[in-house]
Design a protein around this motif. Structure first.
Motif, PDB file in Angstrom:
ATOM      1  N   SER A  93       0.829  -1.208   0.000  1.00 14.58           N
ATOM      2  CA  SER A  93       0.000   0.000   0.000  1.00 14.58           C
ATOM      3  C   SER A  93       0.862   1.255   0.000  1.00 14.58           C
ATOM      4  CB  SER A  93      -0.918   0.010   1.223  1.00 14.58           C
ATOM      5  OG  SER A  93      -1.804  -1.074   1.185  1.00 14.58           O
ATOM      6  N   LEU A  94       1.958   1.240   0.762  1.00 17.07           N
ATOM      7  CA  LEU A  94       2.856   2.388   0.834  1.00 17.07           C
ATOM      8  C   LEU A  94       3.544   2.633  -0.507  1.00 17.07           C
ATOM      9  CD1 LEU A  94       4.444   1.789   4.365  1.00 17.07           C
ATOM     10  CD2 LEU A  94       2.654   3.419   3.740  1.00 17.07           C
ATOM     11  N   VAL A  95       3.905   1.554  -1.199  1.00 20.40           N
ATOM     12  CA  VAL A  95       4.499   1.684  -2.536  1.00 20.40           C
ATOM     13  C   VAL A  95       3.488   2.303  -3.492  1.00 20.40           C
ATOM     14  CG1 VAL A  95       5.366   0.401  -4.526  1.00 20.40           C
ATOM     15  CG2 VAL A  95       6.133  -0.213  -2.217  1.00 20.40           C
ATOM     16  N   GLU A  96       2.237   1.903  -3.360  1.00 17.85           N
ATOM     17  CA  GLU A  96       1.167   2.449  -4.195  1.00 17.85           C
ATOM     18  C   GLU A  96       0.990   3.944  -3.934  1.00 17.85           C
ATOM     19  OE1 GLU A  96      -1.602   2.398  -7.147  1.00 17.85           O
ATOM     20  OE2 GLU A  96      -0.298   0.745  -6.537  1.00 17.85           O
ATOM     21  N   ILE A  97       1.084   4.348  -2.661  1.00 19.84           N
ATOM     22  CA  ILE A  97       0.980   5.770  -2.306  1.00 19.84           C
ATOM     23  C   ILE A  97       2.128   6.552  -2.937  1.00 19.84           C
ATOM     24  CG2 ILE A  97       1.190   7.426  -0.395  1.00 19.84           C
ATOM     25  CD1 ILE A  97      -0.444   5.493   1.311  1.00 19.84           C
ATOM     26  N   ASP A  98       3.326   5.983  -2.915  1.00 18.81           N
ATOM     27  CA  ASP A  98       4.481   6.639  -3.536  1.00 18.81           C
ATOM     28  C   ASP A  98       4.229   6.902  -5.022  1.00 18.81           C
ATOM     29  OD1 ASP A  98       5.833   6.620  -1.151  1.00 18.81           O
ATOM     30  OD2 ASP A  98       7.028   4.842  -1.603  1.00 18.81           O
ATOM     31  N   LYS A  99       3.658   5.926  -5.690  1.00 19.76           N
ATOM     32  CA  LYS A  99       3.350   6.089  -7.117  1.00 19.76           C
ATOM     33  C   LYS A  99       2.301   7.181  -7.326  1.00 19.76           C
ATOM     34  CE  LYS A  99       4.348   1.286  -8.485  1.00 19.76           C
ATOM     35  NZ  LYS A  99       3.753   0.015  -8.962  1.00 19.76           N
ATOM     36  N   LYS A 100       1.284   7.203  -6.462  1.00 19.60           N
ATOM     37  CA  LYS A 100       0.230   8.218  -6.567  1.00 19.60           C
ATOM     38  C   LYS A 100       0.784   9.610  -6.319  1.00 19.60           C
ATOM     39  CE  LYS A 100      -3.763   5.320  -5.379  1.00 19.60           C
ATOM     40  NZ  LYS A 100      -4.841   5.061  -4.382  1.00 19.60           N
ATOM     41  N   ILE A 101       1.739   9.715  -5.383  1.00 24.02           N
ATOM     42  CA  ILE A 101       2.367  11.011  -5.098  1.00 24.02           C
ATOM     43  C   ILE A 101       3.116  11.521  -6.330  1.00 24.02           C
ATOM     44  CG2 ILE A 101       4.276  12.099  -3.817  1.00 24.02           C
ATOM     45  CD1 ILE A 101       3.348  10.529  -1.359  1.00 24.02           C
ATOM     46  N   GLU A 102       3.809  10.625  -6.989  1.00 20.00           N
ATOM     47  CA  GLU A 102       4.554  10.994  -8.196  1.00 20.00           C
ATOM     48  C   GLU A 102       3.613  11.506  -9.281  1.00 20.00           C
ATOM     49  OE1 GLU A 102       7.683   8.941 -11.359  1.00 20.00           O
ATOM     50  OE2 GLU A 102       7.200   7.917  -9.477  1.00 20.00           O
ATOM     51  N   VAL A 103       2.501  10.799  -9.479  1.00 19.50           N
ATOM     52  CA  VAL A 103       1.509  11.198 -10.487  1.00 19.50           C
ATOM     53  C   VAL A 103       0.867  12.532 -10.108  1.00 19.50           C
ATOM     54  CG1 VAL A 103      -0.718  10.609 -11.526  1.00 19.50           C
ATOM     55  CG2 VAL A 103       1.024   8.841 -11.218  1.00 19.50           C
ATOM     56  N   ALA A 104       0.511  12.698  -8.825  1.00 25.08           N
ATOM     57  CA  ALA A 104      -0.132  13.932  -8.366  1.00 25.08           C
ATOM     58  C   ALA A 104       0.800  15.127  -8.512  1.00 25.08           C
ATOM     59  CB  ALA A 104      -0.574  13.772  -6.909  1.00 25.08           C
ATOM     60  N   ALA A 105       2.095  14.928  -8.227  1.00 30.71           N
ATOM     61  CA  ALA A 105       3.076  16.017  -8.347  1.00 30.71           C
ATOM     62  C   ALA A 105       3.212  16.457  -9.808  1.00 30.71           C
ATOM     63  CB  ALA A 105       4.422  15.570  -7.802  1.00 30.71           C
ATOM     64  N   LEU A 106       3.212  15.502 -10.714  1.00 29.30           N
ATOM     65  CA  LEU A 106       3.284  15.823 -12.145  1.00 29.30           C
ATOM     66  C   LEU A 106       2.046  16.595 -12.598  1.00 29.30           C
ATOM     67  CD1 LEU A 106       4.737  12.514 -13.651  1.00 29.30           C
ATOM     68  CD2 LEU A 106       5.843  14.762 -13.645  1.00 29.30           C
ATOM     69  N   ARG A 107       0.887  16.197 -12.061  1.00 26.76           N
ATOM     70  CA  ARG A 107      -0.365  16.877 -12.432  1.00 26.76           C
ATOM     71  C   ARG A 107      -0.341  18.334 -11.973  1.00 26.76           C
ATOM     72  NH1 ARG A 107      -5.472  17.250 -13.808  1.00 26.76           N
ATOM     73  NH2 ARG A 107      -7.025  18.085 -12.378  1.00 26.76           N
ATOM     74  N   VAL A 108       0.173  18.599 -10.779  1.00 24.65           N
ATOM     75  CA  VAL A 108       0.267  19.970 -10.280  1.00 24.65           C
ATOM     76  C   VAL A 108       1.120  20.821 -11.219  1.00 24.65           C
ATOM     77  CG1 VAL A 108       1.187  21.431  -8.434  1.00 24.65           C
ATOM     78  CG2 VAL A 108      -0.128  19.396  -7.848  1.00 24.65           C
ATOM     79  N   GLU A 109       2.278  20.294 -11.609  1.00 23.87           N
ATOM     80  CA  GLU A 109       3.171  21.041 -12.490  1.00 23.87           C
ATOM     81  C   GLU A 109       2.535  21.267 -13.861  1.00 23.87           C
ATOM     82  OE1 GLU A 109       5.896  22.568 -11.511  1.00 23.87           O
ATOM     83  OE2 GLU A 109       5.313  21.776  -9.542  1.00 23.87           O
ATOM     84  N   GLU A 110       1.841  20.261 -14.380  1.00 20.74           N
ATOM     85  CA  GLU A 110       1.180  20.406 -15.682  1.00 20.74           C
ATOM     86  C   GLU A 110       0.113  21.493 -15.642  1.00 20.74           C
ATOM     87  OE1 GLU A 110      -0.303  16.556 -16.617  1.00 20.74           O
ATOM     88  OE2 GLU A 110       1.666  15.728 -17.154  1.00 20.74           O
ATOM     89  N   LEU A 111      -0.694  21.507 -14.565  1.00 25.63           N
ATOM     90  CA  LEU A 111      -1.742  22.516 -14.434  1.00 25.63           C
ATOM     91  C   LEU A 111      -1.158  23.918 -14.314  1.00 25.63           C
ATOM     92  CD1 LEU A 111      -4.275  20.756 -12.024  1.00 25.63           C
ATOM     93  CD2 LEU A 111      -4.728  21.489 -14.366  1.00 25.63           C
ATOM     94  N   LYS A 112      -0.072  24.040 -13.552  1.00 26.63           N
ATOM     95  CA  LYS A 112       0.555  25.349 -13.381  1.00 26.63           C
ATOM     96  C   LYS A 112       1.101  25.893 -14.700  1.00 26.63           C
ATOM     97  CE  LYS A 112       2.006  25.583  -8.550  1.00 26.63           C
ATOM     98  NZ  LYS A 112       3.167  25.780  -7.670  1.00 26.63           N
ATOM     99  N   GLU A 113       1.632  24.992 -15.512  1.00 25.36           N
ATOM    100  CA  GLU A 113       2.218  25.402 -16.783  1.00 25.36           C
ATOM    101  C   GLU A 113       1.153  25.710 -17.843  1.00 25.36           C
ATOM    102  OE1 GLU A 113       4.968  22.421 -17.991  1.00 25.36           O
ATOM    103  OE2 GLU A 113       6.282  22.703 -16.247  1.00 25.36           O
ATOM    104  N   LYS A 114      -0.006  25.077 -17.729  1.00 24.81           N
ATOM    105  CA  LYS A 114      -1.063  25.249 -18.730  1.00 24.81           C
ATOM    106  C   LYS A 114      -1.945  26.452 -18.362  1.00 24.81           C
ATOM    107  CE  LYS A 114      -2.643  21.394 -20.404  1.00 24.81           C
ATOM    108  NZ  LYS A 114      -3.418  20.138 -20.560  1.00 24.81           N
ATOM    109  N   LEU A 115      -1.390  27.661 -18.512  1.00 18.78           N
ATOM    110  CA  LEU A 115      -2.108  28.884 -18.156  1.00 18.78           C
ATOM    111  C   LEU A 115      -3.239  29.145 -19.152  1.00 18.78           C
ATOM    112  CD1 LEU A 115       0.881  31.268 -17.354  1.00 18.78           C
ATOM    113  CD2 LEU A 115      -0.694  30.242 -15.704  1.00 18.78           C
ATOM    114  N   PRO A 116      -4.341  29.729 -18.695  1.00 22.41           N
ATOM    115  CA  PRO A 116      -5.394  30.134 -19.628  1.00 22.41           C
ATOM    116  C   PRO A 116      -4.834  31.083 -20.684  1.00 22.41           C
ATOM    117  CG  PRO A 116      -6.175  30.261 -17.367  1.00 22.41           C
ATOM    118  CD  PRO A 116      -4.707  29.999 -17.294  1.00 22.41           C
TER     119      PRO A 116
END
Length: 329
Positions: A101-124
């Motif tokens: 479960s902890l390994v799965e959380i690590d993977k989710k954290i990696e995906v979530a961090a990438l999503r934050v950066e993608e959203l920040k870069e994709k300005l209106p």
């Protein structure tokens, strides 16, 4: 002859009554079709009226209101993505559950961090970030509150409106907010956490005209839920910026000793507005700040102003934290 006149009058009256009834039924149907929007919702489209000494034409205000809806959704999506990342980090720090479960959380954290950066870069479209001043370094803290951080101070140029936009955000970095009020084992529902909290966004060197100020807070239990305070908070417009005063609340289930505080409506804050400089754009650097004031027990915030900051009712049971950043215009 008289009978015919009476019959005609009766027919006319009957027709008038039918028209009136039809009109009332149409009006009733329209009223039923109007949606009722909750103050606590997901991505609602409440648009505040302009609050500025500068005047806009009705067409300019309409365009600004439409743009506000788009940017509000964008900023909330970014902050909700950051909230999802923080929730995963909370789960990781608790270190509970099997290793898989902890390994799965690590993977989710990696995906979530990438999503934050993608959203920040994709300005209106039309939104251009103003660069921070090189000599200003990073961010300077105005006070110390270990469980809180201002995470965003950004200035944009919005070419669709020919206006600047100040965007700021902050959040609690731990769950120690749960300690700010003792639970009641015999009660359930929302409970005030002390008195009013406050949030401000100021220009530190130049007077500005402000348009469509917005303020939202994101909940802790469900990071996709938020409270829009734009039209309900006490507001403090100023020649240098804008501030909001509002009541933070926690939700307790029953029995409390089994669940602890279930939610908090003030986990994260977003304060932002359009603006232009009085007298025109400055040459060189200009600094902006964001500050958050928090209270508990019987303490409350009485006022907010620049440069005085928060006006407290007592000298205890409160703290505030702020940051400033310089930008090159």
């Amino acid at each position: 002859m008289e009978k015919q006149v009476k019959k005609k009058k009766k027919k006319r009256c009957s027709k008038v009554k039918k028209k009136m009834i039809s009109s009332l039924l149409v009006l009733f149907a329209i009223l039923l079709a109007v949606p009722v929007v909750s103050a606590q919702t997901s991505l609602n489209n409440n648009v505040p009226s302009s609050n500025s000494d500068a005047t806009l034409t009705s067409e300019e205000q309409k365009k600004l209101d439409e743009r506000t809806i788009i940017l509000k959704e964008y900023f909330l999506n970014v902050e909700m993505a950051k909230a999802e990342l923080d929730k995963l980090k909370e789960a990781q720090s608790e270190n509970v559950g099997p290793r898989a479960s902890l390994v799965e959380i690590d993977k989710k954290i990696e995906v979530a961090a990438l999503r934050v950066e993608e959203l920040k870069e994709k300005l209106p479209v039309g939104l251009e970030k103003i660069q921070t001043a090189k000599e200003s370094g990073n961010v300077s803290a105005l006070s110390s509150a270990a469980d809180y951080a201002i995470t965003e101070i950004q200035i944009f140029w919005d070419s669709t409106q020919s206006k600047y936009l100040a965007h700021t955000a902050g959040n609690f970095t731990s769950t120690n907010w749960k300690k700010d009020r003792e639970t009641d084992p015999y009660m359930t529902g929302w409970r005030d956490f002390g008195g009013y909290d406050g949030y401000s966004v100021y220009s530190l060197h130049y007077n500005i005209n402000i348009y469509n100020p917005n303020f939202q807070t994101i909940h802790h239990a469900d990071h996709t839920q938020y409270t829009d305070w734009t039209s309900t908070a006490s507001t403090y417009p100023d020649a240098r910026g804008y501030a909001w005063k509002y009541q933070d609340k926690g939700y307790q289930n029953w029995p409390i000793w089994m669940t602890d505080w279930a939610d908090y409506n003030n986990w994260r804050q977003l304060g932002w507005y359009f603006f232009d400089f009085v007298g025109g754009k400055p040459s060189g650097n200009a600094s902006f700040s964001a500050s958050f004031g928090h209270t508990w027990a019987s303490t409350t915030i009485n006022s907010i102003s620049y440069p005085a900051g928060f006006g407290w009712s007592t000298n205890s049971n409160r703290w505030d934290k702020g940051q400033s950043k310089a930008f090159t215009f």
